[in-house]
Design an enzyme around this catalytic site. Structure first.
Site, PDB file in Angstrom:
ATOM      1  N   TYR A   1      63.993  59.652  -4.083  1.00  0.00           N
ATOM      2  CA  TYR A   1      64.465  60.831  -3.346  1.00  0.00           C
ATOM      3  C   TYR A   1      65.537  61.569  -4.155  1.00  0.00           C
ATOM      4  CZ  TYR A   1      66.922  63.594   0.131  1.00  0.00           C
ATOM      5  OH  TYR A   1      67.540  64.628   0.797  1.00  0.00           O
TER       6      TYR A   1
ATOM      7  N   GLU B   1      66.261  65.839   9.222  1.00  0.00           N
ATOM      8  CA  GLU B   1      67.725  65.872   9.349  1.00  0.00           C
ATOM      9  C   GLU B   1      68.151  65.772  10.808  1.00  0.00           C
ATOM     10  OE1 GLU B   1      69.856  65.603   6.986  1.00  0.00           O
ATOM     11  OE2 GLU B   1      68.818  66.290   5.198  1.00  0.00           O
TER      12      GLU B   1
ATOM     13  N   TRP C   1      70.474  57.997   6.282  1.00  0.00           N
ATOM     14  CA  TRP C   1      69.377  58.762   5.717  1.00  0.00           C
ATOM     15  C   TRP C   1      68.267  57.841   5.220  1.00  0.00           C
ATOM     16  CZ3 TRP C   1      67.084  62.971   6.382  1.00  0.00           C
ATOM     17  CH2 TRP C   1      66.266  63.547   5.421  1.00  0.00           C
TER      18      TRP C   1
END
Length: 184
Positions: free
Chosen positions: A18, A40, A48
């Site tokens: 990522y 999000e 995350w």
């Protein structure tokens, strides 16, 4: 010799991928911008990496992040999603994703694209910061405060300033790679 990365990355391959391939790279494609908005909003209150590990499940559950399809999800769809163990089963966040999809479409119509709308906050150019350490990176900025305020006024849910700033980082509106990071 291994590349030096931002300190938050750690050793998990999903985070490495990522960071190296997505985080901080400018995104102008509405489909990808919408995907990050959904992810999000579900991340609020969670890590995350939790979201990244469930990303493919989210993709399946949320019609490959097709904004039109999500905007038309029914209460039956919500009930299926609440039972889907592959995603975050938070009814409020699921309903918010549907609500936000409808508003996203309105913004697309009003501004020709969501990208035009969101990128205007940074004059359509990424903000490139030069942090020495991850400790210097803010959780919010005046710009993220303004975007969050404007989205809330429009009716978006689960988008406070911290979530918006994370979205800005994810989609390259800001480049917060530290000076020692090879992605800088």
């Amino acid at each position: 010799m291994e590349n030096t990365r931002c300190a938050w990355v750690g050793k998990d391959q999903i985070y490495i991928d990522y960071h190296d391939n997505e985080w901080g790279k400018p995104v102008y494609d509405d489909k990808i911008l919408f995907e990050f908005l959904v992810l999000e909003s579900f991340q609020a209150g969670l890590s995350w990496i939790t979201i990244l590990k469930k990303r493919e499940n989210f993709r399946k559950a949320f019609a490959n992040f097709d904004v039109e399809k999500i905007a038309n999800f029914t209460e039956d769809d919500v009930e299926k999603l609440v039972l889907d163990e592959g995603i975050i089963r938070h009814r409020g966040k699921i309903n918010a994703a549907i609500n936000n999809a409808k508003l996203f479409i309105e913004l697309q119509k009003e501004h020709e694209s969501f990208s035009n709308f969101i990128w205007k906050y940074v004059n359509h150019q990424p903000i490139v910061n030069n942090w020495n350490s991850i400790k210097e990176v803010p959780a919010t900025t005046e710009i993220s405060d303004q975007i969050a305020k404007d989205l809330k006024k429009i009716g978006f849910k689960f988008f406070g300033s911290t979530t918006i700033y994370a979205h800005m980082q994810a989609t390259g509106m800001v480049n917060d790679h530290t000076k020692d990071c090879f992605c800088k």
